[in-house]
Design a protein around this motif. Structure first.
Motif, short mmCIF file in Angstrom:
data_model
loop_
_atom_site.label_atom_id
_atom_site.label_comp_id
_atom_site.label_asym_id
_atom_site.label_seq_id
_atom_site.Cartn_x
_atom_site.Cartn_y
_atom_site.Cartn_z
N PHE A 25 5.93 22.83 20.26
CA PHE A 25 6.71 23.95 20.78
C PHE A 25 7.53 24.53 19.64
O PHE A 25 8.21 23.79 18.93
N CYS A 26 7.49 25.85 19.46
CA CYS A 26 8.40 26.46 18.50
C CYS A 26 9.59 26.99 19.29
O CYS A 26 9.46 27.38 20.45
N ALA A 60 4.64 26.34 32.99
CA ALA A 60 4.52 27.42 32.00
C ALA A 60 5.90 27.76 31.45
O ALA A 60 6.92 27.48 32.06
N ASP A 61 5.87 28.39 30.27
CA ASP A 61 7.12 28.77 29.60
C ASP A 61 7.54 30.20 29.90
O ASP A 61 8.59 30.64 29.47
N ALA A 73 20.35 24.39 18.42
CA ALA A 73 20.74 24.21 19.83
C ALA A 73 19.74 23.30 20.55
O ALA A 73 20.13 22.46 21.36
N ALA A 74 18.46 23.46 20.24
CA ALA A 74 17.43 22.61 20.85
C ALA A 74 17.64 21.16 20.43
O ALA A 74 17.60 20.25 21.27
N HIS A 75 17.89 20.95 19.15
CA HIS A 75 18.10 19.60 18.64
C HIS A 75 19.30 18.97 19.34
O HIS A 75 19.27 17.80 19.75
N ALA A 126 14.32 19.75 29.18
CA ALA A 126 14.09 19.66 27.74
C ALA A 126 13.48 20.92 27.16
O ALA A 126 13.82 21.31 26.04
N LEU A 127 12.58 21.58 27.90
CA LEU A 127 11.81 22.68 27.33
C LEU A 127 11.81 23.96 28.16
O LEU A 127 11.17 24.94 27.79
N GLY A 128 12.49 23.96 29.29
CA GLY A 128 12.55 25.16 30.12
C GLY A 128 11.25 25.50 30.82
O GLY A 128 11.06 26.65 31.23
N LEU A 129 10.35 24.53 30.96
CA LEU A 129 9.08 24.80 31.64
C LEU A 129 9.28 24.78 33.15
O LEU A 129 9.99 23.94 33.67
#
Length: 121
Positions: A78-79, A47-48, A85-87, A25-28
């Motif tokens: 998160f910004c 971490a990002d 694309a994220a949505h 979801a967030l690339g962490l």
């Protein structure tokens, strides 16, 4: 005296499921982990790769049920540089739990029910 925020902790019921979610979801990515000698807990820091801030996921061996998060009136934000694309990714994952088009933001929910705000850069 100066203070610097370094991490936020979320207790998780299924560590593997949570690690997969935050990666997709967030690339962490996992940076390090601590495991109790007796196996009673595992702490994983994510971490990002862009900031020093980390998300700490804590798994407790003796927790026999999902965590109760009350009214869930807290979140981590998160910004993102490509909001559309994220949505789309989060829509495909089925994890969007609230949208506010007037404000131009939405929230996703992790496997334990924590809300994460997504805002355009």
């Amino acid at each position: 005296m100066n203070f610097k925020m370094v991490h936020e902790n979320y207790n998780v019921f299924d560590l593997g499921k949570s690690l997969d979610f935050y990666r997709e979801a967030l690339g962490l990515e996992e940076k390090r982990r601590k495991t109790a000698q007796d196996g009673s807990f595992i702490i994983v820091y994510l971490a990002d790769g862009q900031s020093d801030f980390e998300l700490e996921l804590t798994w407790m061996r003796d927790m026999d049920r999902p965590y109760h998060l009350g009214d869930c009136e807290f979140h981590l934000a998160f910004c993102v540089d490509d909001y559309e694309a994220a949505h789309k990714r989060h829509e495909q994952m089925g994890c969007i739990c609230y949208e506010n088009p007037q404000m131009g933001i939405y929230f996703i929910q992790d496997p334990d029910g924590y809300w994460l705000e997504i805002i355009p850069r």
